[in-house]
Design a protein around this motif. Sequence first.
Motif, PDB file in Angstrom:
ATOM      1  N   ALA A 109      16.353   6.910 -27.995  1.00 60.58           N
ATOM      2  CA  ALA A 109      15.946   6.241 -29.232  1.00 60.58           C
ATOM      3  C   ALA A 109      14.435   6.096 -29.271  1.00 60.58           C
ATOM      4  O   ALA A 109      13.766   6.013 -28.236  1.00 60.58           O
ATOM      5  CB  ALA A 109      16.602   4.874 -29.330  1.00 60.58           C
ATOM      6  N   GLU A 148       9.947  -1.294 -32.722  1.00 62.50           N
ATOM      7  CA  GLU A 148       9.067  -1.441 -33.874  1.00 62.50           C
ATOM      8  C   GLU A 148       7.778  -2.151 -33.478  1.00 62.50           C
ATOM      9  O   GLU A 148       7.793  -3.175 -32.811  1.00 62.50           O
ATOM     10  CB  GLU A 148       9.790  -2.240 -34.955  1.00 62.50           C
ATOM     11  N   VAL A 157      13.924  13.204 -37.011  1.00 64.23           N
ATOM     12  CA  VAL A 157      14.895  12.133 -36.753  1.00 64.23           C
ATOM     13  C   VAL A 157      14.180  10.844 -36.377  1.00 64.23           C
ATOM     14  O   VAL A 157      14.525   9.753 -36.849  1.00 64.23           O
ATOM     15  CB  VAL A 157      15.875  12.571 -35.648  1.00 64.23           C
ATOM     16  N   GLN A 158      13.172  10.938 -35.528  1.00 66.20           N
ATOM     17  CA  GLN A 158      12.434   9.743 -35.134  1.00 66.20           C
ATOM     18  C   GLN A 158      11.692   9.142 -36.326  1.00 66.20           C
ATOM     19  O   GLN A 158      11.612   7.916 -36.477  1.00 66.20           O
ATOM     20  CB  GLN A 158      11.448  10.093 -34.013  1.00 66.20           C
ATOM     21  N   GLU A 159      11.148  10.018 -37.164  1.00 65.74           N
ATOM     22  CA  GLU A 159      10.459   9.516 -38.355  1.00 65.74           C
ATOM     23  C   GLU A 159      11.426   8.771 -39.270  1.00 65.74           C
ATOM     24  O   GLU A 159      11.104   7.705 -39.822  1.00 65.74           O
ATOM     25  CB  GLU A 159       9.820  10.690 -39.097  1.00 65.74           C
ATOM     26  N   LYS A 160      12.635   9.290 -39.406  1.00 65.06           N
ATOM     27  CA  LYS A 160      13.631   8.629 -40.250  1.00 65.06           C
ATOM     28  C   LYS A 160      14.017   7.267 -39.687  1.00 65.06           C
ATOM     29  O   LYS A 160      14.185   6.288 -40.422  1.00 65.06           O
ATOM     30  CB  LYS A 160      14.863   9.520 -40.379  1.00 65.06           C
ATOM     31  N   ASP A 161      14.150   7.191 -38.355  1.00 61.51           N
ATOM     32  CA  ASP A 161      14.493   5.913 -37.732  1.00 61.51           C
ATOM     33  C   ASP A 161      13.407   4.876 -37.956  1.00 61.51           C
ATOM     34  O   ASP A 161      13.698   3.698 -38.221  1.00 61.51           O
ATOM     35  CB  ASP A 161      14.732   6.111 -36.230  1.00 61.51           C
ATOM     36  N   PHE A 162      12.163   5.283 -37.864  1.00 57.56           N
ATOM     37  CA  PHE A 162      11.072   4.341 -38.113  1.00 57.56           C
ATOM     38  C   PHE A 162      11.062   3.880 -39.562  1.00 57.56           C
ATOM     39  O   PHE A 162      10.792   2.719 -39.869  1.00 57.56           O
ATOM     40  CB  PHE A 162       9.731   4.983 -37.750  1.00 57.56           C
ATOM     41  N   ARG A 163      11.362   4.780 -40.463  1.00 59.93           N
ATOM     42  CA  ARG A 163      11.390   4.400 -41.882  1.00 59.93           C
ATOM     43  C   ARG A 163      12.513   3.402 -42.155  1.00 59.93           C
ATOM     44  O   ARG A 163      12.361   2.466 -42.935  1.00 59.93           O
ATOM     45  CB  ARG A 163      11.571   5.641 -42.750  1.00 59.93           C
ATOM     46  N   ASN A 164      13.662   3.624 -41.515  1.00 60.03           N
ATOM     47  CA  ASN A 164      14.770   2.696 -41.712  1.00 60.03           C
ATOM     48  C   ASN A 164      14.442   1.300 -41.213  1.00 60.03           C
ATOM     49  O   ASN A 164      15.016   0.307 -41.681  1.00 60.03           O
ATOM     50  CB  ASN A 164      16.021   3.217 -41.003  1.00 60.03           C
ATOM     51  N   LYS A 165      13.531   1.219 -40.231  1.00 54.70           N
ATOM     52  CA  LYS A 165      13.114  -0.088 -39.728  1.00 54.70           C
ATOM     53  C   LYS A 165      11.996  -0.698 -40.545  1.00 54.70           C
ATOM     54  O   LYS A 165      11.500  -1.773 -40.208  1.00 54.70           O
ATOM     55  CB  LYS A 165      12.661   0.041 -38.266  1.00 54.70           C
TER      56      LYS A 165
END
Length: 735
Positions: free
Chosen positions: A614, A618, A686-694
């Motif tokens: 992961a 944040e 994928v990592q960029e998407k996870d950061f955006r979701n946070k």
Amino acid sequence: MLPSNSRRRKKDRACDACRRRKIKCDGPWMLGNLCTNCLHTRKPCTYVETSKPRGPPKAYVTGLEDRLEALEALLEQIRPNTDFSDELGPPVKRGSWKSDSDPSKASSFKSANQKSLASTVLPPVLIPFEKHTHDPAKDTHVVSPTSRSTHLSFRPRPRPKRSRTDFDATLSSSEEDYSTGTSSSSSDTDEMVITSLKGRERIGLRASEADDAQEYNNIRFHGRSSTAGLVETTRQFKHLHMRETLSPTQLESTIPISPDNKTVAQTRRPEFWRTPHWELKYEGARTDSNEVLEGFLQYFPPPNVAETLIDLYFLHSNIIFPLLHRPTFTRQWKQGLHRRNIWFACVCALIFAVASRWCEDERVLPTGDTKEVDWKLAGGRYFEIGVEIHRVRRNLLHPASLFEVQTFTLIGMYLRGSSALPTAWLAISAGMRKAMDVGAHRKRVYGTKPSINDELWKRAFWHLVVFDRLGGASLGRPCGITEEDFDLELPLEVDDDYWEAGDPFKQPPDLPSLITAFNQFIKLTQIMAFTLRTLYALDKSKIFRGMVPIERDNIVKNLSVALADWLKNVPEHLRWSNNMTDQVYSSQSSTLFSTFYLTQMLVYRPLIPSAYPAPPAEPTSPQDCSLIQPAFDPAIVICMEAAKSCANMVEFQLHQGLRHYHPPNIINVSYLCAGIFLLVGWNLKVQEKDFRNKGTQDLKPPLAQRIEENIAQAKIFIRALEALKPRWEVVDSML
């Protein structure tokens, strides 16, 4: 339990004389402590010598020596050619503990069973290099002996010498004679050498222009497990028995003796040992081979086009894979051998096919009514001629000649650039079996002095081995031959111009040989083959003959050490640089180093996890946003660095012109490296998407920059593939 005062008291010690003689002494119980033995021998009975403790039992000492030899053999496997005298002291000779001599003066020993112990302790190791230059002090991946390392040894391992009985020597010489077809006679003895092989020709490795015109009774190669050697030994014993029991007259009538009275004359009946007519007919209509050959020659290119294609082949292909000897081939071509020998004609046709991909003359394209020029089909009709010759001749019953074995390599070269890449692997496998059938994989089949015929055979066999390994790595298939299956030396590093010079087979000391690059390529593919046998083995519990389970991490560490040693041993003129001016060395170097990085990625690809960890937590402040880096596994980082190095080389080749390099290698490199960069790019997405979701918006610029860098690197390989696509059909087939 008895009281302490009633326990039996330990007897007093024996006198000095009885102790030295190790006999029973009754002195402690005699008057004045004078023992009977000393009274009878009239010797003084004293008790003044100090009692010395007995040494360890012999079985215990022998056990320690055996264990020490096993450990030394294990150490020799892991760190060959390394002297540990400073740390361990001088070697000690077995049994030196029995004498009073100084162990430090004892000569070093080599136990007769040392190597047999090593073979039971360690699995067989790959030997890719002649010289071990690895410095353990500078290596961070040193594996301890207890881990049962698979470290690749970097020197040729000499065969152990053992004493043989007369019967063993007879069997060995019989097997040697059977496989070589030669007599084991000695010039130092006048005794008659009796062999039933007399009159049969020496095994294989044929290359003369008249090979296909003569009827021969050549024998095939048979290894040590074959019953042929045992049968031959039985025949020899039979003749020896007859020689001892029969009278000279009976012996002469039963076993004809040659005029020199030293060997048994020919006793084989020709009608049973000459090639039958039906075999000649089946093997390709030899009786009307001239008509068949003329039917193929009419499709050969015009003389001027043929000369151009020959020049292109030696300029672009033979520089990287030196299968042929240019002066010999030129002589045979000018003498019209292709009009007399159908297998040489097949070699020429396949050379035309391989070279057509670099030719700009439209006459190498298939003839037809189509107006559209498709350069992917260049050389296709010449390739069909070669395949048709194989179909017509279907040489299945007789040993192969050099020309026939060379055609399998050329077929593999052509198919590596077509959509039938798996078929190339099959053709190479068939050629390898043909070469092994005549013993081309054994060192002792060749002459003691270098010759053109022997060197061409060595080149042909090594090319089959190299293409077999490359095909296995590309297709994910096992290699058709392993290191322990052959003992052939590497090709001589002598350029073609010096094979027939005043001092033949002598390379000028100040001139690097062009064959050096191919030998380095062979050593690199040995690491590749070892990787396929270990990291990519289906049943990893049975990797080696010893069925020794080995941890994957240790294998990876040892393979990385082998790659580092290979890199250290590359000659200076073959080290890649963007400033290289010599086109030949630049082409060889780029092929070597791109294959090196491909092998490195092959080693570390199994360690790439299927799912990445992961992303980091944040950040709490905008300042922390710029410090966060994407999460990557170490294996993917190593593969990325290797792919970046390949991108640097391919970008340089794009500016220089890809036609000057080896396109099949560039295509393979481009697909694998582009796949690595795309894998990393999607992971960053994928990592960029996870950061955006946070809800972290400030992290987009760093991640976007990394994504753009990977896309830019991948585009370099895409440009290379687009440039090669018009002529190399394999570009489309790998999509």
